[in-house]
Design a protein around this motif. Structure first.
Motif, PDB file in Angstrom:
ATOM      1  N   LEU A  94     -21.014  28.059 -37.482  1.00  0.00           N
ATOM      2  CA  LEU A  94     -20.953  28.008 -36.019  1.00  0.00           C
ATOM      3  C   LEU A  94     -22.167  27.271 -35.457  1.00  0.00           C
ATOM      4  O   LEU A  94     -22.040  26.454 -34.534  1.00  0.00           O
ATOM      5  N   ALA A  95     -23.344  27.528 -36.021  1.00  0.00           N
ATOM      6  CA  ALA A  95     -24.551  26.798 -35.607  1.00  0.00           C
ATOM      7  C   ALA A  95     -24.405  25.314 -35.917  1.00  0.00           C
ATOM      8  O   ALA A  95     -24.822  24.451 -35.131  1.00  0.00           O
ATOM      9  N   ASN A  96     -23.785  25.011 -37.044  1.00  0.00           N
ATOM     10  CA  ASN A  96     -23.570  23.611 -37.410  1.00  0.00           C
ATOM     11  C   ASN A  96     -22.606  22.929 -36.442  1.00  0.00           C
ATOM     12  O   ASN A  96     -22.766  21.751 -36.122  1.00  0.00           O
ATOM     13  N   ALA A  97     -21.609  23.666 -35.975  1.00  0.00           N
ATOM     14  CA  ALA A  97     -20.703  23.110 -34.964  1.00  0.00           C
ATOM     15  C   ALA A  97     -21.475  22.791 -33.691  1.00  0.00           C
ATOM     16  O   ALA A  97     -21.221  21.762 -33.042  1.00  0.00           O
ATOM     17  N   GLY A  98     -22.430  23.634 -33.337  1.00  0.00           N
ATOM     18  CA  GLY A  98     -23.273  23.367 -32.171  1.00  0.00           C
ATOM     19  C   GLY A  98     -24.127  22.130 -32.367  1.00  0.00           C
ATOM     20  O   GLY A  98     -24.243  21.293 -31.459  1.00  0.00           O
ATOM     21  N   LEU A  99     -24.721  21.975 -33.553  1.00  0.00           N
ATOM     22  CA  LEU A  99     -25.525  20.789 -33.843  1.00  0.00           C
ATOM     23  C   LEU A  99     -24.655  19.532 -33.827  1.00  0.00           C
ATOM     24  O   LEU A  99     -25.059  18.491 -33.303  1.00  0.00           O
ATOM     25  N   ALA A 100     -23.463  19.622 -34.382  1.00  0.00           N
ATOM     26  CA  ALA A 100     -22.559  18.473 -34.389  1.00  0.00           C
ATOM     27  C   ALA A 100     -22.098  18.124 -32.971  1.00  0.00           C
ATOM     28  O   ALA A 100     -21.939  16.950 -32.636  1.00  0.00           O
ATOM     29  N   THR A 101     -21.897  19.140 -32.140  1.00  0.00           N
ATOM     30  CA  THR A 101     -21.544  18.891 -30.737  1.00  0.00           C
ATOM     31  C   THR A 101     -22.684  18.173 -30.030  1.00  0.00           C
ATOM     32  O   THR A 101     -22.459  17.218 -29.272  1.00  0.00           O
ATOM     33  N   TYR A 102     -23.901  18.629 -30.280  1.00  0.00           N
ATOM     34  CA  TYR A 102     -25.084  17.962 -29.727  1.00  0.00           C
ATOM     35  C   TYR A 102     -25.124  16.496 -30.174  1.00  0.00           C
ATOM     36  O   TYR A 102     -25.330  15.590 -29.368  1.00  0.00           O
ATOM     37  N   GLY A 156     -17.980  14.219 -34.552  1.00  0.00           N
ATOM     38  CA  GLY A 156     -16.843  14.883 -33.922  1.00  0.00           C
ATOM     39  C   GLY A 156     -15.986  15.620 -34.938  1.00  0.00           C
ATOM     40  O   GLY A 156     -15.549  16.753 -34.688  1.00  0.00           O
ATOM     41  N   TYR A 157     -15.737  14.986 -36.074  1.00  0.00           N
ATOM     42  CA  TYR A 157     -14.981  15.662 -37.124  1.00  0.00           C
ATOM     43  C   TYR A 157     -15.755  16.847 -37.679  1.00  0.00           C
ATOM     44  O   TYR A 157     -15.178  17.874 -38.040  1.00  0.00           O
ATOM     45  N   ASN A 158     -17.078  16.713 -37.742  1.00  0.00           N
ATOM     46  CA  ASN A 158     -17.893  17.816 -38.228  1.00  0.00           C
ATOM     47  C   ASN A 158     -17.791  19.030 -37.302  1.00  0.00           C
ATOM     48  O   ASN A 158     -17.803  20.167 -37.768  1.00  0.00           O
ATOM     49  N   VAL A 159     -17.671  18.803 -35.997  1.00  0.00           N
ATOM     50  CA  VAL A 159     -17.468  19.913 -35.064  1.00  0.00           C
ATOM     51  C   VAL A 159     -16.194  20.669 -35.455  1.00  0.00           C
ATOM     52  O   VAL A 159     -16.201  21.901 -35.588  1.00  0.00           O
ATOM     53  N   LEU A 160     -15.112  19.940 -35.659  1.00  0.00           N
ATOM     54  CA  LEU A 160     -13.826  20.571 -35.983  1.00  0.00           C
ATOM     55  C   LEU A 160     -13.866  21.292 -37.331  1.00  0.00           C
ATOM     56  O   LEU A 160     -13.381  22.425 -37.457  1.00  0.00           O
ATOM     57  N   ILE A 161     -14.454  20.654 -38.328  1.00  0.00           N
ATOM     58  CA  ILE A 161     -14.519  21.252 -39.666  1.00  0.00           C
ATOM     59  C   ILE A 161     -15.390  22.506 -39.649  1.00  0.00           C
ATOM     60  O   ILE A 161     -15.038  23.538 -40.225  1.00  0.00           O
ATOM     61  N   SER A 162     -16.528  22.424 -38.969  1.00  0.00           N
ATOM     62  CA  SER A 162     -17.430  23.580 -38.897  1.00  0.00           C
ATOM     63  C   SER A 162     -16.783  24.741 -38.152  1.00  0.00           C
ATOM     64  O   SER A 162     -16.930  25.903 -38.544  1.00  0.00           O
ATOM     65  N   LEU A 163     -16.064  24.443 -37.071  1.00  0.00           N
ATOM     66  CA  LEU A 163     -15.357  25.503 -36.343  1.00  0.00           C
ATOM     67  C   LEU A 163     -14.266  26.132 -37.206  1.00  0.00           C
ATOM     68  O   LEU A 163     -14.049  27.352 -37.153  1.00  0.00           O
ATOM     69  N   LEU A 164     -13.580  25.328 -37.994  1.00  0.00           N
ATOM     70  CA  LEU A 164     -12.564  25.854 -38.900  1.00  0.00           C
ATOM     71  C   LEU A 164     -13.192  26.803 -39.919  1.00  0.00           C
ATOM     72  O   LEU A 164     -12.676  27.899 -40.159  1.00  0.00           O
ATOM     73  N   MET A 165     -14.322  26.386 -40.502  1.00  0.00           N
ATOM     74  CA  MET A 165     -14.976  27.254 -41.481  1.00  0.00           C
ATOM     75  C   MET A 165     -15.478  28.546 -40.837  1.00  0.00           C
ATOM     76  O   MET A 165     -15.374  29.624 -41.432  1.00  0.00           O
ATOM     77  N   ALA A 166     -16.018  28.452 -39.624  1.00  0.00           N
ATOM     78  CA  ALA A 166     -16.471  29.649 -38.910  1.00  0.00           C
ATOM     79  C   ALA A 166     -15.295  30.577 -38.621  1.00  0.00           C
ATOM     80  O   ALA A 166     -15.411  31.806 -38.767  1.00  0.00           O
ATOM     81  N   ALA A 167     -14.170  30.000 -38.236  1.00  0.00           N
ATOM     82  CA  ALA A 167     -12.980  30.809 -37.954  1.00  0.00           C
ATOM     83  C   ALA A 167     -12.466  31.488 -39.222  1.00  0.00           C
ATOM     84  O   ALA A 167     -12.057  32.661 -39.188  1.00  0.00           O
TER      85      ALA A 167
END
Length: 180
Positions: A94-102, A156-167
């Motif tokens: 989830l933190a990685n999704a935040g970094l990727a969003t940034y 952008g893809y990293n946001v999606l992948i990281s969110l998937l792993m967090a989910a």
């Protein structure tokens, strides 16, 4: 068909061990994503910027931690240990999704990125060794998209992948908490 037959079939598929399934899924996704990142870098010669490299840290954590959590789940260790492993996986991804969003926001010029990979390049040294230094230094800018597919950059893809792993990790937590 009896309840025990249904339970045995469920156990054989791994339904009775959601922590194992979640940990294995996160580990596999993290390994595939990291393999893809290295392929893009080494084979396609698209080099990562400093923010891209920082986003890999979560994957470097997720692979061994996910494998260890899966191993623990297969050995029927305590629920608390499994929940802790899955919680760390969920938090890291989830933190990685935040970094990727940034990072994606930096690429879209929505906000300023870190000064070491965006903005003006200053202090190049003396004029005598300037050309030699420019030949050895290749700055990969964080605010320039290196590669896009379907309108999304790798960040952008990293946001999606990281969110998937967090989910997936959160699903494992919810299902493991609900187990008897």
């Amino acid at each position: 068909m009896t309840l025990q037959t249904t339970t045995s079939a469920s156990d054989a598929r791994g339904d009775a061990n959601p922590a194992l399934r979640a940990a294995l899924a996160v580990t596999a996704i993290a390994a595939a994503t990291l393999a893809g990142a290295w392929f893009i870098q080494l084979v396609l010669d698209i080099h990562p910027c400093p923010l891209c490299l920082e986003q890999r840290y979560a994957y470097y954590l997720a692979i061994p931690l996910g494998a260890l959590t899966a191993f623990a789940a297969a050995r029927d260790v305590s629920r608390g240990v499994l929940l802790a492993g899955l919680a760390v996986l969920a938090a890291a991804t989830l933190a990685n999704a935040g970094l990727a969003t940034y990072h994606a926001g930096v690429e879209w010029h929505l906000w300023q990125g870190p000064t070491d990979c965006t903005g003006e390049i200053g202090n190049l040294g003396s004029a005598g060794n300037l050309l030699a230094r420019l030949d050895t230094v290749k700055v990969i800018r964080c605010d320039e998209v290196q590669w896009k597919f379907l309108g999304l950059s790798l960040a952008g893809y990293n946001v999606l992948i990281s969110l998937l792993m967090a989910a997936l990790a959160a699903w494992g937590i919810a299902k493991t908490t609900g187990r008897d």
